[in-house]
Design a protein around this motif. Structure first.
Motif, PDB file in Angstrom:
ATOM      1  N   ALA A   1       0.823  -1.208   0.000  1.00 28.99           N
ATOM      2  CA  ALA A   1       0.000   0.000   0.000  1.00 28.99           C
ATOM      3  C   ALA A   1       0.855   1.255   0.000  1.00 28.99           C
ATOM      4  O   ALA A   1       0.573   2.220  -0.724  1.00 28.99           O
ATOM      5  N   LEU A   2       1.911   1.269   0.805  1.00 28.38           N
ATOM      6  CA  LEU A   2       2.819   2.416   0.801  1.00 28.38           C
ATOM      7  C   LEU A   2       3.418   2.620  -0.588  1.00 28.38           C
ATOM      8  O   LEU A   2       3.551   3.758  -1.065  1.00 28.38           O
ATOM      9  N   SER A   3       3.758   1.524  -1.235  1.00 31.21           N
ATOM     10  CA  SER A   3       4.400   1.589  -2.550  1.00 31.21           C
ATOM     11  C   SER A   3       3.426   2.046  -3.624  1.00 31.21           C
ATOM     12  O   SER A   3       3.759   2.890  -4.465  1.00 31.21           O
ATOM     13  N   SER A   4       2.227   1.477  -3.629  1.00 33.70           N
ATOM     14  CA  SER A   4       1.249   1.846  -4.655  1.00 33.70           C
ATOM     15  C   SER A   4       0.838   3.305  -4.516  1.00 33.70           C
ATOM     16  O   SER A   4       0.604   3.994  -5.523  1.00 33.70           O
ATOM     17  N   ARG A   5       0.762   3.799  -3.302  1.00 33.78           N
ATOM     18  CA  ARG A   5       0.431   5.210  -3.111  1.00 33.78           C
ATOM     19  C   ARG A   5       1.517   6.113  -3.683  1.00 33.78           C
ATOM     20  O   ARG A   5       1.226   7.180  -4.238  1.00 33.78           O
ATOM     21  N   ALA A   6       2.780   5.684  -3.571  1.00 33.14           N
ATOM     22  CA  ALA A   6       3.870   6.474  -4.138  1.00 33.14           C
ATOM     23  C   ALA A   6       3.773   6.557  -5.655  1.00 33.14           C
ATOM     24  O   ALA A   6       4.191   7.550  -6.265  1.00 33.14           O
TER      25      ALA A   6
END
Length: 276
Positions: free
Chosen positions: A36-41
């Motif tokens: 989730a942290l990665s996809s938001r980036a």
């Protein structure tokens, strides 16, 4: 298709759809948090400028000469918080379980005209203890082998290209509606995973959907001990017999550690231990 229809009928904002023989690591909650942290980036506008994204090729790489640098999980760009999904706004499919994927390369003509629609940013997870050592990983034909570019225990989050096998995927409400329209109203000429790949790439006359994926996958097909012919009712696996159960890419298998979970034990069996 029934699952997608249920998502639409119940007006679910999103849903995770799994095949009935998949497996995952016991640390799946932590894995999905990092995803989730990665996809938001990759999906959210920058906090410093809401009209720009960290990936200069997003939302469309067409006419963009800038090549995005790799983003790293421990040093992600500051972005505007999502308003709808913890995984970011505007995604249609999160393809979390598959049996092969490629890094996107929008400049490579051999992948057809649809490849120019795919953004090229990627987020790198270094020192991910849930990823087996490279000796346990297999890779399909690709322009670049990530095992030669990154260190041991590395995971990658990026926009989807050339995925195959739909072991596990999440759909948004909009994504489910688009897939049903493409398959039910326009045409359905291929197996579902190929259809999903085509819509995620905007290929073969299908609309382009916004899809992200992960390598190695977070969900994979479990292979029990016994006759391999039981693995599939659509493919021939021959008469081989496996002596040992296995789930590729999954270290602390939920299926294979179920008894320890029930008994409250924590010395979980690691399918792919690091070399001494």
């Amino acid at each position: 298709m029934n699952a997608l229809q249920t998502v639409v009928e119940r007006n679910l904002s999103s849903a995770l759809i799994l095949e009935d023989d998949v497996d995952w690591d016991l640390r799946i909650k932590h894995q999905l948090y990092n995803f989730a942290l990665s996809s938001r980036a990759l999906l959210q506008p920058l906090a410093s400028n809401s009209l720009r994204y960290a990936d200069p090729t997003y939302p469309s790489p067409a006419g963009t000469e800038d090549q995005p640098n790799d983003f790293y999980l421990d040093h992600l760009p500051s972005t505007i918080p999502p308003s709808i999904s913890a995984y970011g706004d505007g995604w249609d499919v999160l393809w979390l379980g598959h049996c092969g994927a490629q890094f996107p390369d929008s400049q490579d003509p051999k992948w057809g005209p649809g490849s120019i629609k795919i953004s090229k940013g990627r987020v790198i997870h270094l020192n991910d203890e849930t990823v087996p050592e490279m000796s346990y990983l297999s890779i399909g034909p690709a322009e670049e082998d990530p095992r030669a570019l990154y260190p041991q225990h590395t995971r990658f989050i990026h926009h989807m290209r050339e995925n195959i096998c739909s072991f596990g995927y999440a759909v948004s409400q909009a994504g489910a509606r688009h897939i049903l329209y493409e398959a039910g109203i326009k045409k359905l000429e291929d197996p579902f995973d190929i259809l999903l790949r085509f819509v995620c790439e905007g290929q073969n006359g299908y609309v382009y959907l916004n899809c992200l994926t992960v390598q190695p996958p977070l969900f994979n097909q479990h292979r029990p001990a016994g006759k391999v012919s039981a693995y599939s009712d659509i493919s021939s696996w021959g008469d081989e017999v496996k002596d040992k159960a296995e789930t590729s890419f999954v270290r602390w298998s939920a299926r294979m550690n179920l008894k320890k979970l029930l008994d409250g034990e924590t010395d979980y069996d690691d399918q792919f231990p690091d070399a001494v």
